[in-house]
Design a protein around this motif. Structure first.
Motif, PDB file in Angstrom:
ATOM      1  N   TYR A  71       6.848  24.026  50.115  1.00 39.24           N
ATOM      2  CA  TYR A  71       6.904  24.463  51.515  1.00 39.24           C
ATOM      3  C   TYR A  71       8.071  23.792  52.252  1.00 39.24           C
ATOM      4  O   TYR A  71       8.853  24.454  52.946  1.00 39.24           O
ATOM      5  N   VAL A  72       8.160  22.478  52.097  1.00 40.65           N
ATOM      6  CA  VAL A  72       9.226  21.757  52.796  1.00 40.65           C
ATOM      7  C   VAL A  72      10.601  22.167  52.277  1.00 40.65           C
ATOM      8  O   VAL A  72      11.548  22.378  53.040  1.00 40.65           O
ATOM      9  N   THR A 131      11.513  25.880  53.338  1.00 34.96           N
ATOM     10  CA  THR A 131      11.742  25.956  54.785  1.00 34.96           C
ATOM     11  C   THR A 131      13.054  25.277  55.172  1.00 34.96           C
ATOM     12  O   THR A 131      13.829  25.802  55.990  1.00 34.96           O
ATOM     13  N   ILE A 136      16.058  27.509  54.120  1.00 30.20           N
ATOM     14  CA  ILE A 136      16.287  28.618  55.048  1.00 30.20           C
ATOM     15  C   ILE A 136      16.934  28.116  56.341  1.00 30.20           C
ATOM     16  O   ILE A 136      17.832  28.756  56.911  1.00 30.20           O
ATOM     17  N   GLY A 137      16.499  26.947  56.832  1.00 24.32           N
ATOM     18  CA  GLY A 137      17.094  26.400  58.047  1.00 24.32           C
ATOM     19  C   GLY A 137      18.557  26.025  57.868  1.00 24.32           C
ATOM     20  O   GLY A 137      19.383  26.268  58.767  1.00 24.32           O
TER      21      GLY A 137
END
Length: 446
Positions: free
Chosen positions: A355-356, A359, A362-363
């Motif tokens: 998850y980290v 995410t 993508i950032g």
């Protein structure tokens, strides 16, 4: 023949004036009436012939308002008492204005010589005082309210000389009209010479070999040149800030050590760069603007400084994420009873990392590929995302230069011509950037 009696010769007017002047000179305290009667004649004589004994004025008297007015004669000096609560302000004459500028330039030379004549390493306080003197003189000279006053006063000085040398009113008025344009030209040339003198003095101070350029001194130098509107020396001073040999004093002699220009500590602050760039754009000096960007944003020192300031905390957080994720996974495994503790810990650890990681990826992609801030300069295809992020300030500065030199109308952008524009386009292309990318222009997104 009897001789005719001698007729007494009438005294001339000049002798009467000499008698009056003699009585006035022998008087120790002239009366107010005599002083008022001869005020206009004495003022014209002083403006035309110059003061008999000029007094030294401080720098503050040329910049700050005068708190005490002094009435001077050739033999006496009457000054307002300190107990007077009502301060009388007298208008400055042309000679006083020009004399104040001269005194300010003298003060400037003294501050400069104090740094250049020092055989040892000049203290930072002396260098800062010299740059501060340049700033004070620049603020006074570049004031819009001062230059017209000096022009008007010089015109009055020329008209007073014409009145003393002319015999009829026709020639006097003609001489006054003829002297007016020459007075304006003289003052314009004088102001330009003073501006050049201030700029050269500031550059001579910071370029002196024993002077070590600190961030505060660099900021003061940029402030002086920005006030004068002279950006020609800013690229060279930016280069000296990182590559100028460092002076070291040992056994009464000065030695120089070669610094590392790529060191992160040699990076220039962004606010100083932006002020210098704005000065070059206002002066319409393309070479200085490009040179400022080349010696500031495009250096390795600035990139390394940016990495230390902006990338250390995210990198540390990313490195500590697995440890934090494992601690959380261990705590989560105690809250379930469907599988053993080690299996639950591994599953939770993998889920948290996934998850980290996704995410954050993508950032990063969204941050490095954003082009909403791009106006006319964009990245060429194939430039790595990390290079786009590290060199974003350089691209934004070149974009600012392109917008300043190109057409302001969006529908005319892309039609610019000329040697300067072609050189700017070629320079931007060498930096892996594109000027006026077709698919990003208005009306070309089909």
């Amino acid at each position: 023949m009897p001789r005719s009696a001698a007729v007494p010769r009438q005294r001339s007017v000049c002798q009467i004036c000499d008698s009056i002047m003699g009585r006035r000179l022998h008087s120790t305290r002239p009366t107010l009436n005599i002083q008022a009667a001869t005020n206009s004649r004495r003022q014209v004589g002083q403006n035309f012939l110059g003061p008999v004994a000029p007094q030294k004025r401080q720098l503050a008297s040329a910049v700050l308002p005068i708190k005490k007015s002094t009435l001077s004669t050739s033999n006496t000096r009457d000054t307002l008492g300190e107990d007077d609560k009502t301060i009388r302000h007298t208008p400055k004459t042309a000679r006083e204005e020009l004399s104040s500028v001269t005194n300010m330039m003298t003060y400037l030379e003294k501050s400069k010589s104090k740094v250049l004549s020092n055989r040892r390493i000049p203290p930072e306080a002396d260098v800062a005082a010299a740059l501060r003197a340049c700033q004070v003189v620049a603020d006074y000279i570049m004031d819009d309210a001062v230059q017209p006053q000096i022009t008007h006063m010089v015109n009055e000085l020329d008209s007073a000389a014409s009145e003393l040398l002319s015999l009829d009113s026709t020639n006097t008025s003609h001489a006054f009209k003829a002297s007016e344009p020459s007075g304006v030209g003289i003052i314009t040339a004088q102001v330009k010479q003073i501006i050049d003198k201030i700029s050269d003095t500031a550059y001579a101070v910071v370029s002196h070999p024993p002077v070590f350029i600190t961030p505060s001194l660099l900021e003061k130098y940029v402030d002086v040149q920005a006030r004068l509107g002279r950006p020609e020396t800013l690229p060279q001073v930016f280069q000296m800030y990182a590559s100028k040999p460092m002076p070291r004093e040992a056994a009464g002699s000065i030695s120089y050590a070669k610094p590392n220009p790529n060191k992160a500590a040699n990076a220039i602050e962004s606010k100083v760069i932006e002020k210098a760039l704005d000065t070059a754009i206002e002066a319409r000096n393309l070479d200085a603007a490009v040179g400022i960007v080349q010696n500031s944003y495009a250096t390795k020192a600035f990139v390394r400084n940016k990495l230390l300031r902006n990338a250390v905390l995210p990198a540390g957080t990313f490195a500590a994420t697995p440890l934090a994720a494992y601690v959380l996974a261990s705590n989560f495994s105690d809250l379930q009873s469907t599988m053993d503790s080690s299996t639950a810990t591994n599953v939770a650890f993998a889920g948290i990392l996934a998850y980290v990681g996704f995410t954050a990826a993508i950032g990063v992609v969204a941050l490095t590929t954003a082009n909403d801030q791009m106006k006319r300069v964009s990245w060429a295809p194939g430039v790595p995302l990390r290079m786009r992020w590290m060199r974003e300030e350089e691209r934004a500065a070149l974009d600012k230069i392109a917008c300043a030199w190109g057409f302001r109308e969006r529908w005319r952008q892309g039609e610019e011509e000329g040697a300067d524009w072609d050189a700017l386009r070629e320079y931007i292309g060498q930096k892996s950037m594109v000027l006026d990318r077709t698919e990003l222009m208005e009306g070309m997104d089909y």
